[in-house]
Structures are given as C-alpha cells and as structure tokens.
Design an enzyme around this catalytic site. Sequence first.
Site, PDB file in Angstrom:
ATOM      1  N   GLY A 113       0.822  -1.195   0.000  1.00 43.97           N
ATOM      2  CA  GLY A 113       0.000   0.000   0.000  1.00 43.97           C
ATOM      3  C   GLY A 113       0.862   1.252   0.000  1.00 43.97           C
ATOM      4  O   GLY A 113       2.053   1.214   0.311  1.00 43.97           O
ATOM      5  N   VAL A 164       5.164   6.618  -2.836  1.00 45.94           N
ATOM      6  CA  VAL A 164       6.605   6.454  -3.020  1.00 45.94           C
ATOM      7  C   VAL A 164       7.343   6.663  -1.700  1.00 45.94           C
ATOM      8  O   VAL A 164       6.957   7.514  -0.895  1.00 45.94           O
ATOM      9  CB  VAL A 164       7.139   7.431  -4.091  1.00 45.94           C
ATOM     10  CG1 VAL A 164       6.886   8.880  -3.702  1.00 45.94           C
ATOM     11  CG2 VAL A 164       8.629   7.212  -4.355  1.00 45.94           C
ATOM     12  N   THR A 165       8.372   5.868  -1.460  1.00 43.83           N
ATOM     13  CA  THR A 165       9.200   6.078  -0.280  1.00 43.83           C
ATOM     14  C   THR A 165      10.642   5.700  -0.586  1.00 43.83           C
ATOM     15  O   THR A 165      10.951   5.163  -1.656  1.00 43.83           O
ATOM     16  CB  THR A 165       8.680   5.309   0.942  1.00 43.83           C
ATOM     17  OG1 THR A 165       9.297   5.832   2.129  1.00 43.83           O
ATOM     18  CG2 THR A 165       8.979   3.815   0.847  1.00 43.83           C
ATOM     19  N   GLY A 179       5.786  -3.942   5.007  1.00 44.87           N
ATOM     20  CA  GLY A 179       5.737  -3.606   6.432  1.00 44.87           C
ATOM     21  C   GLY A 179       6.061  -2.173   6.762  1.00 44.87           C
ATOM     22  O   GLY A 179       5.379  -1.264   6.320  1.00 44.87           O
ATOM     23  N   PHE A 180       7.145  -1.955   7.539  1.00 46.55           N
ATOM     24  CA  PHE A 180       7.434  -0.608   8.048  1.00 46.55           C
ATOM     25  C   PHE A 180       8.896  -0.252   7.818  1.00 46.55           C
ATOM     26  O   PHE A 180       9.752  -1.122   7.607  1.00 46.55           O
ATOM     27  CB  PHE A 180       7.104  -0.511   9.542  1.00 46.55           C
ATOM     28  CG  PHE A 180       7.968  -1.359  10.434  1.00 46.55           C
ATOM     29  CD1 PHE A 180       9.175  -0.884  10.927  1.00 46.55           C
ATOM     30  CD2 PHE A 180       7.576  -2.644  10.788  1.00 46.55           C
ATOM     31  CE1 PHE A 180       9.975  -1.669  11.749  1.00 46.55           C
ATOM     32  CE2 PHE A 180       8.369  -3.442  11.603  1.00 46.55           C
ATOM     33  CZ  PHE A 180       9.574  -2.950  12.086  1.00 46.55           C
ATOM     34  N   CYS A 230       5.903   9.543   0.342  1.00 42.52           N
ATOM     35  CA  CYS A 230       4.521   9.075   0.515  1.00 42.52           C
ATOM     36  C   CYS A 230       3.518   9.954  -0.222  1.00 42.52           C
ATOM     37  O   CYS A 230       2.312   9.873   0.030  1.00 42.52           O
ATOM     38  CB  CYS A 230       4.162   8.959   1.992  1.00 42.52           C
ATOM     39  SG  CYS A 230       5.278   7.877   2.906  1.00 42.52           S
TER      40      CYS A 230
END
EC number: 2.3.1.181
Length: 217
Positions: free
Chosen positions: A76, A79-80, A152-153, A170
């Site tokens: 989900g 962009v990061t 995940g994170f 994001c």
Amino acid sequence: MEFLVEDLGLVPYGEAWAYQKRVHREVVAGNRPPTLLLLEHPRVITLGRKATGENLLFPESWYRENGFELYWVERGGDVTYHGPGQLVGYPIFPVGREVRRFLRQIEEAIVRVAAGYGISAYPTPGYAGVWVGEDKLCAIGVAVKEGVSFHGFALNVNTDLNDFTVIVPCGLKGKGVTSLEKLLGRKVPMEEAKARVVAAFAEVFGLRPVEGSVHEA
C-alpha cells in the site's frame, strides 16, 4: 504462541523482496510461524499501489544513474525511500480480514519504541505511519495475500534524511521526515533499535519472539 525473528543485515531490495515472497508462501502453507524480517537496504526508491510516478522528482533513469535502485511493488501507499541507517521490518503474519487492526498494531509497536526513547510519536488520522509533529518517523505500507501480510514498516533510526529530498515522500506535500538520530541528537545503535522493535512487537501482538535462521542468498 511465538513469532520468528530473522535479522538479515544489509540486503539489496530485490533479493529481500524475493525472500519475503518465499517466507510468505511458507507461512500461508503453515510450514513456519509468523515471521518478522528485520533488515536494512542499500539506497532504493519503492513505489506502492497508489503511486503514479508523479511524486518522483526526476525521471526513473536519473535515480538509477545516481545510485538508487527503483522498484514498483504491491504494498500500500505511494513512493518512499529506503537506505542504510533505516530499520526495515517485514512482518509476515496471518491477519485474515483484520488488515486495519494489523496496521494499528504495527503503529502501536512503533509508538512504544519511540516512547522508550522519550519521544512522543503517534499515528495521524488519514495518514499511514507514525509521526512526530509534521514529520514522519516511520512509514508503513503492507500487502495481504491469502490472509497473510508482507511488506511492512521503515523506521528512520540513523537514516540520511537528505536522500528523501529526491521524492515527495509518501506523496505528502508539505510534510517532512525525521529520525531517532535527529530527534535525540545522537546516533542510535541499530542493534538496540532492533531489540526494542522486537520487544514492542511481542507486547502488542502477544507473541513470544524466537530468533530465526540465518539468511542465505
């Protein structure tokens, strides 16, 4: 119940993505317990399901020419950036249909990690992740297939925050990013951060952590 913790070290994104899928298949098949992969990536830009590319500030070729890998993935979000000094966690857990609850649990675990450093961090309604003021400390983006999560994170521990300036993180214009190092004014030992994340996951999910197998390419 228990969950397996695998500390993979520094792993190229493509290799880690393939390994996630392998672990995901094993969890779906019931051949391994819920698993938390902890790792760092070399510099890489990833674009999730909401991404269109408009939040890349340069052509895709520019990133590859300037030392960034770039991947479009099924998590989900938009962009990061991932890179050294950032603790990435891939919880590959059975979640069934409780995806929102699962996301809240990840957020709560990171909030507890931050609190352990004396930092007041919190989720912000309408935005994924964990924040300190207007700055994101931890990005969160998951995918769920056959009732089991992956992706995940990404918790900024000692991350070079300048690397975020080549994207709109994001897709959130006007928002910033921060790190434990920036907030505390000192480097945080990565092994210490990993231990605190594992302890927080154990508390929030009510599972006992067990050290996993050594990753092999």
